[in-house]
Design a protein around this motif. Structure first.
Motif, mmCIF file in Angstrom:
data_model
loop_
_atom_site.group_PDB
_atom_site.id
_atom_site.type_symbol
_atom_site.label_atom_id
_atom_site.label_comp_id
_atom_site.label_asym_id
_atom_site.label_seq_id
_atom_site.Cartn_x
_atom_site.Cartn_y
_atom_site.Cartn_z
ATOM 1 N N CYS A 116 -52.150 36.413 -22.162
ATOM 2 C CA CYS A 116 -52.252 35.128 -21.787
ATOM 3 C C CYS A 116 -51.186 35.167 -20.849
ATOM 4 C CB CYS A 116 -51.841 34.359 -23.248
ATOM 5 S SG CYS A 116 -50.595 33.217 -23.252
ATOM 6 N N ALA A 165 -49.477 32.147 -21.044
ATOM 7 C CA ALA A 165 -48.354 30.741 -21.757
ATOM 8 C C ALA A 165 -49.422 29.173 -20.961
ATOM 9 C CB ALA A 165 -47.230 31.220 -20.933
ATOM 10 N N PHE A 201 -50.547 26.813 -22.553
ATOM 11 C CA PHE A 201 -50.577 25.547 -23.338
ATOM 12 C C PHE A 201 -51.990 24.845 -23.595
ATOM 13 C CE2 PHE A 201 -46.370 26.221 -22.614
ATOM 14 C CZ PHE A 201 -45.594 26.691 -23.588
ATOM 15 N N MET A 202 -53.438 25.681 -23.049
ATOM 16 C CA MET A 202 -54.880 24.733 -23.104
ATOM 17 C C MET A 202 -55.609 25.526 -24.611
ATOM 18 S SD MET A 202 -55.739 24.037 -20.386
ATOM 19 C CE MET A 202 -57.619 24.205 -19.999
ATOM 20 N N CYS A 238 -59.497 28.636 -23.284
ATOM 21 C CA CYS A 238 -58.601 30.141 -22.876
ATOM 22 C C CYS A 238 -58.765 30.020 -21.575
ATOM 23 C CB CYS A 238 -58.528 30.533 -23.332
ATOM 24 S SG CYS A 238 -57.098 31.690 -22.780
ATOM 25 N N VAL A 273 -58.764 32.314 -19.339
ATOM 26 C CA VAL A 273 -57.980 33.768 -18.921
ATOM 27 C C VAL A 273 -58.778 34.524 -20.227
ATOM 28 C CG1 VAL A 273 -56.444 33.309 -17.514
ATOM 29 C CG2 VAL A 273 -56.069 33.887 -19.736
ATOM 30 N N ALA A 329 -57.805 35.164 -23.300
ATOM 31 C CA ALA A 329 -57.345 35.796 -23.997
ATOM 32 C C ALA A 329 -56.694 36.153 -25.257
ATOM 33 C CB ALA A 329 -55.591 35.367 -22.923
ATOM 34 N N ILE A 330 -57.946 34.563 -25.626
ATOM 35 C CA ILE A 330 -56.894 34.595 -27.018
ATOM 36 C C ILE A 330 -58.859 34.563 -27.721
ATOM 37 C CG2 ILE A 330 -57.637 31.991 -27.506
ATOM 38 C CD1 ILE A 330 -55.930 31.723 -29.084
#
Ligand code: SF4
Ligand code: SF4
Length: 177
Positions: A85, A87, A89-90, A136, A138, A140-141
């Motif tokens: 992540c 960070a 905030f998307m 996201c 990238v 990351a989630i």
């Protein structure tokens, strides 16, 4: 208000059977019997949870493993084992349930500006829509196919960064990024 605007409703008269809830009880028993016969005939599949678990949820098509179930989240790690992540905030912006809380800090690494010092998801408030993973940039989630999570308090169901990273470790083998 005029008298003609007033709608008078008469209380329905209940039969003796209705007063003893007999029709409702018989309809309920009918539903139970219908399911019992379906189980006995093998039409309904019964899983003896928690001894047995549903292993059929991911669907394999043409050699690709397609995940169709959206369960508990995980925060993915990069090749160096760091949280992916950045960070941005998307995800929290896209989340319709407003259940993602992120606190960003300056990254200790050279390859990115920010990282999440805090990253919490309220798993009880989440509606498992998948908007966060769609948003996201990238990857990351992600939502995993893990579905059996329990907690004795509401606080336990707020998954923090460490817990979300642990879920990555637990699921990455069966569900690669
Ligand atoms: S799955 Fe939907 S509701 Fe849950 S955290 Fe992601 S965006 Fe929010
Ligand atoms: S999980 Fe993805 S979308 Fe959410 S803050 Fe991190 S990088 Fe941005």
């Amino acid at each position: 208000m005029k008298d003609s605007d007033v709608i008078v409703l008469d209380e329905p008269r209940l039969s003796v059977a209705d007063q003893f809830y007999l029709p409702q009880v018989l309809v309920g028993l009918g539903t139970t019997m219908k399911h019992m016969f379906k189980v006995l005939s093998g039409t309904d599949i019964v899983i003896q949870y928690p001894e047995e678990r549903r292993e059929d949820m991911p669907v394999e098509q043409g050699g690709m493993l397609l995940r169709t179930y959206r369960g508990v989240h995980r925060l993915n790690k990069d090749e160096e084992g760091r949280v992916k992540c950045v960070a941005c905030f998307m995800c929290s912006t896209a989340c319709p349930a407003r259940c993602i809380h992120i606190e960003a800090e300056e990254s200790p690494w050279q390859d990115r500006e920010k990282y999440p010092a805090k990253f919490d998801i309220d798993e009880l408030r989440c509606i498992y829509c998948g908007m966060c993973e769609e948003a996201c940039p990238v990857d990351a989630i992600e939502l995993t196919s893990m579905y059996d999570i329990v907690g004795l308090t509401r606080q336990e169901m707020i998954f923090d960064k460490e817990k979300l990273l642990r879920i990555f470790d637990q699921t990455v083998e069966d569900e690669p990024m």
